[in-house]
Design an enzyme around this catalytic site. Structure first.
Site, PDB file in Angstrom:
ATOM      1  N   THR A  12       9.247  14.775  32.818  1.00 14.75           N
ATOM      2  CA  THR A  12      10.295  13.882  33.402  1.00 14.75           C
ATOM      3  C   THR A  12       9.802  14.039  34.608  1.00 14.75           C
ATOM      4  O   THR A  12       9.482  14.984  35.629  1.00 14.75           O
ATOM      5  CB  THR A  12      11.402  13.870  33.130  1.00 14.75           C
TER       6      THR A  12
ATOM      7  N   LYS B 227      28.427  -1.127  40.077  1.00 13.89           N
ATOM      8  CA  LYS B 227      29.467  -2.067  39.316  1.00 13.89           C
ATOM      9  C   LYS B 227      30.886  -2.579  39.859  1.00 13.89           C
ATOM     10  O   LYS B 227      31.293  -1.861  41.616  1.00 13.89           O
ATOM     11  CB  LYS B 227      29.924  -0.763  38.857  1.00 13.89           C
TER      12      LYS B 227
ATOM     13  N   TRP C  72      30.656  -5.212  35.709  1.00 13.17           N
ATOM     14  CA  TRP C  72      28.617  -4.661  36.246  1.00 13.17           C
ATOM     15  C   TRP C  72      27.864  -6.097  36.178  1.00 13.17           C
ATOM     16  O   TRP C  72      27.414  -7.004  35.416  1.00 13.17           O
ATOM     17  CB  TRP C  72      27.561  -3.804  35.063  1.00 13.17           C
TER      18      TRP C  72
ATOM     19  N   GLU D 159       9.920  10.679  26.923  1.00 13.31           N
ATOM     20  CA  GLU D 159      11.194  11.290  25.731  1.00 13.31           C
ATOM     21  C   GLU D 159      10.107  10.653  24.393  1.00 13.31           C
ATOM     22  O   GLU D 159      10.536  11.653  23.783  1.00 13.31           O
ATOM     23  CB  GLU D 159      11.649  11.207  26.212  1.00 13.31           C
TER      24      GLU D 159
HETATM   25  P1  AMP Z   1       8.845   7.435  31.999  1.00 12.08           P
HETATM   26  O1  AMP Z   1       9.710   8.383  31.707  1.00 12.08           O
HETATM   27  O2  AMP Z   1       8.680   7.225  33.090  1.00 12.08           O
HETATM   28  O3  AMP Z   1       8.159   6.990  31.516  1.00 12.08           O
HETATM   29  O4  AMP Z   1       9.977   6.289  32.066  1.00 12.08           O
HETATM   30  C1  AMP Z   1      11.057   5.935  31.638  1.00 12.08           C
HETATM   31  C2  AMP Z   1      12.200   4.501  31.633  1.00 12.08           C
HETATM   32  O5  AMP Z   1      11.067   3.670  32.570  1.00 12.08           O
HETATM   33  C3  AMP Z   1      12.539   4.129  31.292  1.00 12.08           C
HETATM   34  O6  AMP Z   1      14.035   4.940  30.496  1.00 12.08           O
HETATM   35  C4  AMP Z   1      13.373   2.486  32.040  1.00 12.08           C
HETATM   36  O7  AMP Z   1      14.579   2.630  32.298  1.00 12.08           O
HETATM   37  C5  AMP Z   1      11.956   2.284  32.344  1.00 12.08           C
HETATM   38  N1  AMP Z   1      11.418   1.560  31.915  1.00 12.08           N
HETATM   39  C6  AMP Z   1      10.358   1.787  30.515  1.00 12.08           C
HETATM   40  N2  AMP Z   1       9.083   0.260  30.054  1.00 12.08           N
HETATM   41  C7  AMP Z   1      10.814  -0.530  31.304  1.00 12.08           C
HETATM   42  C8  AMP Z   1      10.215  -2.173  30.968  1.00 12.08           C
HETATM   43  N3  AMP Z   1       9.577  -2.498  30.232  1.00 12.08           N
HETATM   44  N4  AMP Z   1      11.157  -2.841  30.964  1.00 12.08           N
HETATM   45  C9  AMP Z   1      12.210  -1.452  31.876  1.00 12.08           C
HETATM   46  N5  AMP Z   1      12.403  -0.941  32.590  1.00 12.08           N
HETATM   47  C10 AMP Z   1      11.216  -0.050  31.633  1.00 12.08           C
END
Ligand code: AMP
Length: 547
Positions: A184, A439, A444, A328
């Site tokens: 990540t 918040k 929120w 993940e």
């Molecule tokens: P990553 O592991 O780098 O792919 O990041 C994952 C995170 O990106 C998720 O937990 C979300 O917070 C955000 N995310 C991914 N796709 C979207 C989406 N379509 N809308 C809003 N947030 C998103």
């Protein structure tokens, strides 16, 4: 009673073997670091993957060993995906945009034995080299003519392959064998590793195209702007060959004009990536007054797609689908194809449906819970932290029991850290990252909703809402914006523009203009960096002694 069917292990290499046979006319077009446009079929890709497996064997790579990659989207990276996993080793994709400290940490934590690097990323590797583990072998993903002089002792990828046979006895691996590793981007603490398996990867490759049906068409071309060095390019190196699509790989140049040129020349039908990339392409489309030829479908994910962006592409005849997912989760969790009843719906209703984060993919379960971990109804109204379960979700982080304990609940669900609602049709609305919520007075406010509304103001090109401390309300939202042109509307003007969609107390207390917003290693706006850079910030109401 047991079923009486064969049990053959799901293997990643079988995707490419199938594509080589069933889709001989499809393959990979790569804009390479060398500056050329390279083409090869899936059959040639399979043969080169076999050569690579022999070469890696010769370097002493065995089942379970980790092979690191620091590379852009291109055919050699695809060959690594298949060869490394196919021989039973683990392909560890590394994001070159991570910090030096993070890169050193993950290469050591993963225990990489070989590092395969695109030639233009050598300056990065040189900076890391003195602190990299001893014995790490370096392979440059190029031919002899393009080998950087600064890499003495490094192996040349094309030379490694040249003398090897084009067939390999791919082992019959148990399907739970580890195949890929991706960390990540870790905004706090060390990055954490998601260790994919053959089974999870093949199931993900099957799950996505049966729902994201607007994007997959045998014979058409698909462009992953989403990088292969993070989240498996959303699985496209697997779903494209599986569905007979040709992959068009952009290499390192992801700006609007470069993407437009490549898409136009290659007739790309579907393109996938984060909103930042599509903002760049949109500017080029506006400058040229047309879309690239053949372009008809876009998948946006990684962060919320702004409504104005969805409207702009749809108005030009490009179908927009939003997907949500995480490292993940292999990574895709939702698809953005609307149910058929939207076919005849008014435009505004269709766009509104596209603004949500998509609908649950087959094979995944969602659960939203309140602060006391009580499951909430999927009625579209109840909001809570989203937990997920399914064959494509991690069961723990790679060699990190502490992070695993923090992420998994007692019933084995994975906590996403996203705050969301789910409606009865499985439609997901991401309200915020739990840590980005504002918040205020115990209530929120969704920073995503505020950003979406602010972005529809014509003077705002990009923006982020961050929570700033307030003695009475706890936190209040502040809008940080990048101007689209010379105009700088006042806070009151922007508030008036946003007002129809919010209660008065939800509107931002301040508007701060900046030249640019900081981005994370995966191209998202970095609220963490933004908040840090606003360390001395004081809300207007508290200035002048009250603070
Ligand atoms: P990553 O592991 O780098 O792919 O990041 C994952 C995170 O990106 C998720 O937990 C979300 O917070 C955000 N995310 C991914 N796709 C979207 C989406 N379509 N809308 C809003 N947030 C998103």
């Amino acid at each position: 009673m047991q079923g009486q069917m064969m049990h053959r292990p799901l293997r990643i290499i079988d995707i490419l073997r199938h594509a080589a046979e069933a889709h001989p006319e499809a393959g990979i077009v790569s804009a390479r670091v060398e500056g050329d446009l390279h083409r090869q079929s899936y059959g040639e890709t399979l043969a080169r993957a076999a050569q690579l497996a022999h070469a890696l064997n010769g370097l002493g790579i065995r089942a379970g060993d980790r092979v690191g990659t620091l590379a852009w989207n291109g055919h050699r990276h695809v060959e690594l995906y298949y060869a490394v996993s196919g021989m039973g080793a683990v392909c560890h994709t590394i994001n070159p945009r991570l910090s030096r400290e993070q890169l050193l940490y993950i290469i050591a934590h993963a225990g990489d034995r070989v590092l395969c690097v695109d030639a233009d990323l050598m300056p990065l590797v040189e900076g890391l080299w003195p602190d990299l583990p001893e014995g790490l072998r370096l392979v440059i993903l190029t031919d002899r003519a393009h080998m950087p002089e600064t890499a003495p002792g490094a192996l040349c990828y094309e030379e490694m392959l040249a003398a090897q046979p084009g067939e390999f006895a791919w082992p019959d691996l148990p399907e739970d064998t580890a195949s890929g590793l991706c960390y990540t981007s870790g905004t706090t603490g060390h990055p954490k590793g998601a260790l994919y398996s053959h089974r999870s990867t093949v199931l993900h490759a099957l799950q996505v195209p049966i729902s994201q049906t607007s994007s997959f068409r045998a014979g058409a071309r698909i462009l992953p702007v989403v990088p292969m060095f993070h989240v498996n390019a959303w699985g496209l190196p697997y779903t494209a060959p599986l569905t007979g699509m040709t992959l068009v790989m952009p290499g390192p140049h992801l700006d609007g004009p470069s993407l437009f040129r490549l898409m136009d020349a290659e007739g790309v039908y579907s393109a996938w990536g984060v909103p930042t990339v599509w903002a760049g392409l949109l500017a080029e489309i506006e400058a040229q007054g047309r879309i690239p030829q053949g372009f008809g479908d876009i998948v946006v994910g990684g962060s919320a797609a702004p409504r104005v962006m969805i409207e702009a592409y749809e108005a030009r005849g490009v179908n927009v689908a939003q997907a949500w997912g995480m490292t993940e989760m292999s990574p895709i969790g939702t698809h953005g194809v609307l149910p058929p009843r939207y076919d005849d719906a008014p435009e505004a209703e269709r766009i509104a449906a596209k603004c949500c984060a998509g609908r649950r993919l087959f094979g995944l379960e969602f659960k939203i819970v309140d602060d006391e971990s009580r499951p909430q109804p999927h009625d579209g109204a109840a909001v809570g932290e989203l937990y997920v379960r399914g064959n494509t979700v991690i069961s723990g982080y790679f060699e990190n029991p502490e992070a695993t304990r923090a992420a998994m609940d007692a019933e084995g669900w994975f906590g996403t850290g996203d705050v969301a609602s789910v409606d009865p049709e499985g439609r997901l609305v991401i309200r915020d990252r739990a840590k980005d919520l504002v918040k205020s007075g115990g209530e929120w406010i969704s920073s995503i909703d505020l950003e979406n509304a602010a972005l529809s103001h014509p003077a705002i090109a990009a923006c982020a809402v961050v929570a700033m401390p307030h003695p009475k309300w706890d936190e209040r939202p502040v809008l940080v914006a990048v101007a689209a042109g010379a105009a700088r509307p006042t806070l009151e003007e922007v508030q008036a523009h946003m007002a129809p969609h919010f209660a008065r107390w939800q509107l931002p207390d301040d508007l701060v203009w900046v030249e640019a917003l900081p981005h994370t290693a995966t191209g998202k706006i970095s609220k963490l960096t933004l908040r840090q850079s606003m360390g001395d910030y004081v809300l207007p109401e508290l200035r002048g002694g009250a603070a």
